[in-house]
Enzyme design. Structure first.
Site, short mmCIF file in Angstrom:
data_model
loop_
_atom_site.label_atom_id
_atom_site.label_comp_id
_atom_site.label_asym_id
_atom_site.label_seq_id
_atom_site.Cartn_x
_atom_site.Cartn_y
_atom_site.Cartn_z
CB CYS A 123 -0.97 -0.04 1.17
SG CYS A 123 -1.92 -1.57 1.13
CG HIS A 173 -1.86 4.57 5.40
ND1 HIS A 173 -1.88 4.56 4.02
CD2 HIS A 173 -1.94 3.27 5.78
CE1 HIS A 173 -1.96 3.30 3.60
NE2 HIS A 173 -2.01 2.50 4.64
CG HIS A 227 -6.31 1.08 1.63
ND1 HIS A 227 -5.43 1.80 0.86
CD2 HIS A 227 -5.54 0.33 2.46
CE1 HIS A 227 -4.20 1.50 1.21
NE2 HIS A 227 -4.24 0.61 2.17
#
Lengths: 85, 399, 354
Positions: B160, B293, B328
Site C-alpha cells: 500500500c 494513511h 483504500h
C-alpha cells in the site's frame, strides 16, 4: 473430548505447517501463542478458518480468538460448547 | 544538487471522480464513493463495501478507443490517469527531454488472471491476458500509450505504499540529475484476489469505513489510478511552466515488526516521517496539515496515531484521512493522496475525515471533521503497507 | 563521483552456486523446457519455525541474502532493495485456485500474504531487523537492474553505505503452462549446451535468487566496482549499437576497449538477434560470454549474469562454459552486461575491476 483434542493437535500441526512438532509435543493446556508453541496473529487467522471449515463455527471478530485459542484444552471446550448449544 | 522537484501535472480516476476536477468537487462537497460492489461477482458482495470506479471496463475501453476485453482494468485506469497528468503538464513531445515513468501496482493484471485461470487451457480467447499478470506489463502499456520510448520505465510494488514510493523515486531521480521529467504514480483495480485476501485478514468493514474512530471496523477496498508529472527546476524555468506544488521531502523506512501489522507505536512510521522532514530541512512545526494513511483498521489507525503523537511531540497538526471518500486504493493510495494534497495546497483547503464520531480510547486525537479553509504551505502525507513498508511524502507550495 | 563496490555475492541457481568458494568448476547440464534450482539445505540457514510459512522464493532469497551478508561481514545493512518479476508467484497461484475451487470460502491468509510482491524484502528486513529503506521493483526483465540503479544512486549520494540488493523469481506450474501456450516457453526440451542452436521460439524457463552487498567502502572481500547502469523500456535494433556505444562513451570506454561483453541470449529464435547484432557488430573483436544456458531464463536471471561478472572480476578467469566466442581475455578489467527480454526492457550494466 480426548479424541477431539488429539484431532485438534493434528489439525494445528497440519494447518500451520509445524514440521518439527508432533502431537506429543503439545500438552493439552500448553499455551499455543507466545511462550508456548510460538504461534502469532497470522496463525490465529488460520485457526479461525479451521474452526469455520471443520467445525462450522464462525468468529466475526478476530479478538474473540484470543481466549478460544489459548490452548488445545480451551479450543476443545469451546467447540464442544458450540456444538452442544 | 539541492534542486527542487516541481509538480506540473496531475491525473486521477477514482471512486469519487473521473478526473482531477471531479475528485476535488467531491472532496469539498462531501460526495463519497463507497457503495456495494457492482462490477465484480463475488460471494462477499453483501458483506463488504468498496470504492469502485463507476465506469465499466467496456466504457473505459471505449474511452481509450480499444476493442472490448483488451487489457486489465489496472492498465485501463492507469492510462487514463497518466494521460490526464501529461496533458495538464502541457507535454507535447514526451521523448524530447529525459523522461521516465515510475508506476506502483500490487494486483497488476490479476483481475484477468483470476478470471481466465482455467479457461486459458480451454480456448485461446483470452491468451492476450496471460502476459498481463506481470506487474510491469501495466507500466509498459502506460509508457506505450504516452508514447514514451527508449526511456527509463519501472514498476514498484511495496503493497500500500507503492505509489508513494514511485513518487519518492521520481523525486530522487530528478534531484540526482538522472531524469529531467518523470511521470509517477500508481494503478490498482479491484479484484477477487484482493477482496478475498483482505477478507482472510479480517480487516474489511461491512459498512462505511470510519478512520480514527474508536469503533472503526476495518477498511473498504477501493480502486484508482493517479499520476503526477515531476519536473526539474531547470526544465520548469526553460519552458516557463506553471508549477502546482513541489515534492519537498520523502522518507522510506521499514517497521521490521510483522508481515502485515504495524508496530504498536509506529516505529517505521516515525522513522519515515523523520527522514522526510530531514530531506526537506523542516521541523515538525512547519507541517500545516497531515493527510494520514488512516485506513480505518484497528491496527493502522492506532499505530499511526501514536506515531504522529511521537513525531509532533503531542502537538499534532490538523489531520484527516480521505479514505472515507475513496476507500483504500492499495498501491495507488499514495498517488491519490498526493493529488489531494496538491489540491489542498492550491485551494488552501483541509478535507474532512468523514464518518468520525468517537475519539479512540488510547489517545485524544480528533481529526478534522469539517471542510476547512486555511492557508497551507506544507502537507505531510503517509502511506504504509504490508511487509513493514512506511513512506512519508512532503508537499509544499514553494520550492 | 563516489565509487560503488560489490562487496559480496550470494546465489541460489540451477548451478551449484550457493557456496561462494565454487565458480562453475562443475557444470550441471539439463535437457528440458524448464529448470529448477539446485536447492541448498534450507535447514542449515533457516529455523523450522521461521521456514514453516516461507514460500520457495523466500527460502531461496534467505539463503542467498545470508550468504551475501556473511561474506560482506555485515550484521545489518542500511537498505534492502529487491527485484522480482512475479514475487512468490507459487502462493499467488495457489490462492487464486483456492478462490475459484472453494468458491471464495475457507481461504487462509498465509498464501495471500506471501503473494505480496514485497514479501521477500519485508521478510529479510524482519529477519535481520533492518528498519532502513526497503523497496521492491517488479518490472519484468529490469526488476533486478532497477534495484541496482536505486542502490547505486543511494551510495553515490551518500544516503547509504551498505545495501543488500537482490533479485528472485520462482518457477511455477500454472505460470509455465500458460506461458507455453503463448510460445514464451519452449515446447520441446533443449540440451543446455545446444541452447543457442535450438532454432525455436521461447525460452527455457527457470528460477533463482541472487543477492549482493553493494557498498561505498572497499574491503578485502570486494569483487569489483559497479560503474554504471541504464535501462530502456523499448529499444529498436536500429539504435541499439549507437545506444551501447554512447553508454560506454559516457563511462570513458569505446567498444574496442571493453574486455568482456556478457549477453543475455536465451535461445529464443525471435529475440536473440539483438545480441547477435552487437556480437557481430561493435563487439566483433571483443571477448563475449553468455549464461542463460546455465541459469535458464526468468525475470531476474540477469542477477545470475551480474553474479557471473562479479566472479570473473574477482577470480580473473572466464569459465570455459560461458564463452560465446574464441577471443580470450587474460586480465578482465571491464565487463558490460547487456540483457533484454522479448525485445523489451533492455539493460546495460558496466562493472570494473578495482
Amino acid at each position: 473430548m480426548t479424541d477431539l483434542k488429539l484431532e485438534l493437535k493434528e489439525k494445528i500441526i497440519e494447518q500451520l505447517n509445524l514440521e518439527d512438532v508432533s502431537v506429543d509435543d503439545i500438552g493439552d493446556s500448553d499455551p499455543l501463542f507466545g511462550e508456548g508453541l510460538g504461534l502469532d496473529s497470522i496463525d490465529a487467522l488460520e485457526l479461525i478458518v479451521m474452526l469455520d471449515k471443520d467445525y462450522g463455527i464462525k468468529l466475526a471478530d478476530p479478538k474473540e480468538g484470543r481466549q478460544i485459542f489459548e490452548s488445545v484444552e480451551t479450543m476443545a471446550t469451546y467447540i464442544t460448547q458450540q456444538k452442544g448449544a | 544538487m539541492g534542486k527542487g522537484v516541481a509538480i506540473t501535472g496531475m491525473g486521477i480516476i477514482s471512486a469519487i471522480g473521473e478526473d482531477v476536477a471531479e475528485n476535488y468537487r467531491s472532496l469539498i462537497s462531501g460526495q463519497i464513493g463507497i457503495s456495494k460492489i457492482s462490477q465484480i461477482e463475488t460471494v462477499h458482495k453483501n458483506e463488504i463495501m468498496v470504492g469502485e470506479v463507476s465506469l465499466t471496463n467496456s466504457e473505459l475501453e471505449e474511452r481509450l478507443g480499444l476493442p472490448k476485453n483488451s487489457w486489465s482494468r489496472t492498465s485501463l485506469l492507469g492510462v487514463i490517469a497518466a494521460k490526464e497528468a501529461v496533458a495538464q503538464a502541457g507535454i507535447s513531445d514526451i521523448n524530447k527531454e529525459r523522461t521516465g515513468l515510475i508506476s506502483g501496482t500490487t494486483v497488476g493484471g490479476m483481475d484477468k488472471s483470476e478470471q481466465y485461470f482455467y479457461e486459458y487451457f480451454e480456448n485461446n480467447d483470452a491468451w492476450h491476458h496471460i502476459n498481463g499478470l506481470h506487474a510491469g506489463d501495466s507500466t509498459q502499456k502506460i509508457a506505450r500509450n504516452l508514447g514514451l520510448e527508449e526511456s527509463f520505465a519501472t514498476t514498484i510494488s511495496t503493497a500500500c505504499s507503492s505509489a508513494a514510493n514511485a513518487i519518492m523515486l521520481g523525486a530522487r531521480m530528478i534531484k540526482s540529475g538522472q531524469l529531467d521529467r518523470v511521470v509517477v504514480g500508481g494503478a490498482d483495480c479491484l479484484s477477487k484476489f484482493t477482496i478475498n485476501g483482505f477478507k482472510t485478514l479480517m480487516i474489511l468493514s461491512d459498512t462505511y469505513n470510519t478512520p480514527f474512530d474508536e469503533n472503526r471496523k476495518g477498511l473498504n477496498l477501493g480502486e484508482a489510478a493517479a499520476y503526477l508529472v515531476l519536473e526539474s527546476d531547470s526544465l520548469v524555468e526553460k519552458e516557463g511552466k506553471e508549477v502546482l506544488g513541489y515534492v519537498k521531502g520523502y522518507g522510506n523506512a521499514n517497521d521490521a515488526f510483522h508481515q502485515t501489522a504495524s508496530s504498536d507505536y509506529g516505529d517505521g512510521a516515525v522513522l519515515a516521517m523523520e527522514k522526510a522532514l530531514k530531506v526537506a530541512g523542516l521541523t515538525p512545526e512547519a507541517i500545516d496539515y497531515v493527510n494520514a494513511h488512516g485506513t480505518a483498521t484497528p491496527n493502522n489507525d492506532l499505530s499511526e496515531g501514536r506515531a504522529m503523537l511521537r513525531i509532533f511531540e503531542g502537538k499534532v497538526p490538523k489531520f484527516s484521512s480521505t479514505k472515507a471518500f475513496t476507500g483504500h486504493t492499495l498501491a495507488t493510495a499514495g498517488a491519490v493522496e498526493a493529488v489531494y494534497s496538491v489540491l489542498a495546497l492550491q485551494n488552501d483547503t483541509i478535507y474532512p475525515n468523514l464518518n468520525f464520531k468517537t475519539p479512540m480510547k488510547e489517545f485524544e486525537l480528533v481529526p478534522e471533521t469539517e471542510l476547512r479553509k486555511e492557508q497551507l504551505n506544507v502537507i505531510l502525507s503517509n502511506s504504509f503497507g504490508f511487509g513493514g513498508n512506511c513512506t512519508t511524502l512532503l508537499f509544499s507550495k514553494k520550492a | 563521483m563516489k565509487a560503488v563496490y560489490i562487496n559480496s555475492v550470494g546465489s541460489v541457481s540451477a548451478q551449484k552456486t550457493f557456496n561462494n568458494e565454487d565458480f562453475l568448476e562443475e557444470i550441471v547440464t539439463y535437457n528440458d523446457t524448464t529448470i529448477r534450482v539446485i536447492e541448498p539445505d534450507y535447514k542449515a540457514y533457516i529455523t523450522p519455525a521461521a521456514a514453516r510459512r516461507m514460500a520457495k522464493g523466500i527460502k531461496m532469497s534467505t539463503v542467498s541474502a545470508k550468504t551475501a551478508m556473511e561474506e560482506a561481514g555485515v550484521e545489518n545493512i542500511d537498505a534492502i532493495i529487491v527485484g522480482t518479476g512475479l514475487g512468490c508467484i507459487g502462493d499467488s497461484e495457489k490462492f487464486v485456485s483456492a478462490i475459484i475451487d472453494n468458491k471464495e470460502q475457507f481461504l487462509t491468509p498465509t498464501r495471500f500474504i506471501q503473494s505480496s510482491h514485497n514479501t521477500v524484502s519485508g521478510q529479510i528486513a524482519l529477519g535481520v531487523g533492518c528498519k532502513g529503506y526497503n523497496f521492491t521493483y517488479v518490472h519484468s526483465a529490469i526488476s533486478f537492474e532497477s534495484s541496482l540503479l536505486d542502490a547505486l544512486m543511494q551510495i553515490r549520494n551518500k544516503e547509504a553505505t551498505n545495501i543488500l540488493v537482490g533479485g528472485v523469481d520462482e518457477l511455477v506450474d500454472h505460470h509455465v503452462d500458460t506461458h507455453r501456450l503463448i510460445d514464451h516457453i519452449k515446447h520441446k526440451p533443449v540440451d543446455s549446451s545446444q541452447l543457442l542452436q535450438s532454432n525455436s521460439k521461447g525460452c527455457v524457463m527457470a528460477e533463482g535468487a541472487h543477492f549482493f552487498v553493494l557498498s561505498g567502502q572497499k574491503q578485502s572481500s570486494t569483487y569489483g566496482e559497479l560503474v554504471a547502469i541504464t535501462t530502456y523500456n523499448t529499444l529498436s535494433k536500429s539504435v541499439l549499437s549507437e545506444k551501447v556505444s554512447q553508454f560506454l562513451g559516457q563511462n570513458g570506454l569505446t567498444p574496442e576497449e571493453l574486455d568482456l561483453a556478457i549477453f543475455g541470449n536465451n535461445g529464443d529464435i525471435d529475440f536473440d538477434s539483438y545480441y547477435e547484432l552487437l556480437g557481430k557488430g561493435i563487439f566483433k573483436n571483443t571477448p563475449q560470454a553468455y549464461y542463460k544456458h546455465l541459469s535458464g531464463e526468468f525475470d531476474t536471471a540477469s542477477g545470475f549474469g551480474f553474479w557471473l561478472a562479479a566472479k570473473i572480476l574477482k577470480s580473473q578467469t572466464v569459465p570455459t562454459a560461458v564463452k560465446l566466442n574464441q577471443l580470450e581475455v587474460s586480465r578482465p578489467k571491464t565487463i558490460l552486461l547487456y540483457n533484454q527480454y522479448r525485445g523489451e526492457n533492455h539493460s546495460l550494466v558496466l562493472l570494473r575491476r578495482c
